[in-house]
Design an enzyme around this catalytic site. Structure first.
Site, PDB file in Angstrom:
ATOM      1  N   ASN A  34       0.839  -1.192   0.000  1.00 17.39           N
ATOM      2  CA  ASN A  34       0.000   0.000   0.000  1.00 17.39           C
ATOM      3  C   ASN A  34       0.884   1.256   0.000  1.00 17.39           C
ATOM      4  O   ASN A  34       1.836   1.338   0.775  1.00 17.39           O
ATOM      5  CB  ASN A  34      -0.888  -0.035   1.249  1.00 17.39           C
ATOM      6  CG  ASN A  34      -1.950   1.039   1.241  1.00 17.39           C
ATOM      7  OD1 ASN A  34      -1.645   2.221   1.178  1.00 17.39           O
ATOM      8  ND2 ASN A  34      -3.211   0.630   1.316  1.00 17.39           N
ATOM      9  N   HIS A  47      -2.940  -0.048  -3.553  1.00  9.84           N
ATOM     10  CA  HIS A  47      -3.095  -0.967  -2.438  1.00  9.84           C
ATOM     11  C   HIS A  47      -2.042  -2.067  -2.591  1.00  9.84           C
ATOM     12  O   HIS A  47      -1.276  -2.082  -3.564  1.00  9.84           O
ATOM     13  CB  HIS A  47      -4.513  -1.555  -2.453  1.00  9.84           C
ATOM     14  CG  HIS A  47      -5.552  -0.683  -1.821  1.00  9.84           C
ATOM     15  ND1 HIS A  47      -6.819  -1.130  -1.505  1.00  9.84           N
ATOM     16  CD2 HIS A  47      -5.500   0.612  -1.434  1.00  9.84           C
ATOM     17  CE1 HIS A  47      -7.506  -0.152  -0.946  1.00  9.84           C
ATOM     18  NE2 HIS A  47      -6.744   0.924  -0.895  1.00  9.84           N
ATOM     19  N   GLU A  91      -2.267  -5.163  -3.476  1.00  6.35           N
ATOM     20  CA  GLU A  91      -2.420  -5.970  -4.677  1.00  6.35           C
ATOM     21  C   GLU A  91      -2.190  -5.140  -5.949  1.00  6.35           C
ATOM     22  O   GLU A  91      -1.540  -5.605  -6.901  1.00  6.35           O
ATOM     23  CB  GLU A  91      -3.821  -6.592  -4.738  1.00  6.35           C
ATOM     24  CG  GLU A  91      -4.156  -7.480  -3.534  1.00  6.35           C
ATOM     25  CD  GLU A  91      -4.795  -6.705  -2.389  1.00  6.35           C
ATOM     26  OE1 GLU A  91      -4.413  -5.543  -2.139  1.00  6.35           O
ATOM     27  OE2 GLU A  91      -5.686  -7.270  -1.733  1.00  6.35           O
ATOM     28  N   SER A 142      -7.728  -9.451   3.443  1.00 11.48           N
ATOM     29  CA  SER A 142      -8.837  -9.683   2.507  1.00 11.48           C
ATOM     30  C   SER A 142      -8.923  -8.544   1.487  1.00 11.48           C
ATOM     31  O   SER A 142      -8.976  -7.372   1.864  1.00 11.48           O
ATOM     32  CB  SER A 142     -10.141  -9.765   3.311  1.00 11.48           C
ATOM     33  OG  SER A 142     -11.253  -9.931   2.465  1.00 11.48           O
ATOM     34  N   CYS A 158      -9.938  -5.635  -0.895  1.00 16.34           N
ATOM     35  CA  CYS A 158     -11.060  -4.698  -1.023  1.00 16.34           C
ATOM     36  C   CYS A 158     -11.703  -4.881  -2.396  1.00 16.34           C
ATOM     37  O   CYS A 158     -11.189  -5.595  -3.258  1.00 16.34           O
ATOM     38  CB  CYS A 158     -10.570  -3.262  -0.846  1.00 16.34           C
ATOM     39  SG  CYS A 158      -9.761  -2.603  -2.331  1.00 16.34           S
ATOM     40  N   CYS A 190      -9.306  -4.180  -5.364  1.00 18.96           N
ATOM     41  CA  CYS A 190      -8.313  -5.231  -5.615  1.00 18.96           C
ATOM     42  C   CYS A 190      -8.986  -6.521  -6.073  1.00 18.96           C
ATOM     43  O   CYS A 190      -8.447  -7.264  -6.892  1.00 18.96           O
ATOM     44  CB  CYS A 190      -7.458  -5.426  -4.372  1.00 18.96           C
ATOM     45  SG  CYS A 190      -6.489  -3.936  -4.004  1.00 18.96           S
ATOM     46  N   ASP A 203      -8.480   4.805   3.800  1.00 17.74           N
ATOM     47  CA  ASP A 203      -8.080   3.800   2.805  1.00 17.74           C
ATOM     48  C   ASP A 203      -9.226   2.910   2.364  1.00 17.74           C
ATOM     49  O   ASP A 203      -9.194   2.351   1.274  1.00 17.74           O
ATOM     50  CB  ASP A 203      -6.948   2.937   3.369  1.00 17.74           C
ATOM     51  CG  ASP A 203      -6.135   2.276   2.263  1.00 17.74           C
ATOM     52  OD1 ASP A 203      -5.691   3.005   1.358  1.00 17.74           O
ATOM     53  OD2 ASP A 203      -5.963   1.043   2.285  1.00 17.74           O
TER      54      ASP A 203
END
Lengths: 150, 150
Positions: free
Chosen positions: B44, B55, B57, B82, B84, B87, B147
């Site tokens: 991130n 982020h 990912e 997990s 978002c 992503c 975020d």
């Protein structure tokens, strides 16, 4: 307050044309606040920046910079083409309540998911957006496939 | 070929810790090919780059650069938390067939959407990932809310 859809889409299309002129993928975006302010504008930068995550909508949000979460809830995202799953998910992350697209004859992204999550989705069926994309895909089909992960 | 999940998650966690040390949001990612190659890693960068779209990912994919669409179909995305909706949608755009997360006690993103689209989703329930996020959220709750668009 009503959104000025003509203004938002005109900016998105300007961005798409700019990207085409730069040799890039001609998809543009614009984030408009309900008070009339343009918070961000941008275009696909796969070619220009070598980035697989800078699409019209994500580049627009990136250019808008860091914002408090509440601001997005008063915005419309304009995009010249139906938003792909990445851009769909990005609009959902930030709770953008309204998405206006230029067209979806060229490509259908995550519209169903947006609607399922309660986002208002509008298709202005712009021939100019569609013709620009069709011209680009005829010229550079492999680049288009790369951008949609095919 | 089986994926080395311990390797992928260790790299993602290294990236998360690096981000924490930089004063950023401690979420990291890693894109591993089934042949064992690390195609990308990242974290991130909301704080570091002032970006609302980097982020764990998406930064990982951005660092992997432009790739032919077929490559993603042989990869696992590792993320310490997990994913978002942004992503999630990004993994779906590129057809990444497998997502391994560190934990989802802190936050649940688009796991249901991933599963609905046929993506294999694995939760390794890492206490180390969870404790790092909990420490960060205690220290900077407003940054965390920003975020996730709250």
């Amino acid at each position: 307050m009503a959104f000025d859809d003509a203004k938002g889409m005109a900016i998105a299309l300007e961005e798409a044309k700019k990207s085409y002129e730069e040799g890039g993928i001609p998809i543009g975006g614009c984030l408009l606040h309900e008070d009339g302010r343009v918070l961000g504008r941008g275009h696909n930068k796969r070619v220009q920046d070598g980035s697989p995550i800078l699409h019209g909508e994500t580049d627009t949000l990136n250019n808008a910079g860091r914002l408090p979460g509440d601001i997005y809830k008063h915005c419309t995202m304009y995009t010249t083409l139906s938003p792909c799953n990445m851009c769909t998910g990005t609009c959902l992350l930030y709770g953008i309540p309204r998405v206006v697209m230029g067209e979806n004859n060229t490509y259908v992204g995550g519209e169903d998911w947006l609607k399922h999550k309660g986002v208002e989705v509008v298709n202005v069926q712009s021939k100019e957006c569609e013709e620009l994309m069709q011209k680009f895909i005829r010229e550079k089909p492999e680049l288009w496939n790369e951008d949609i992960g095919v």
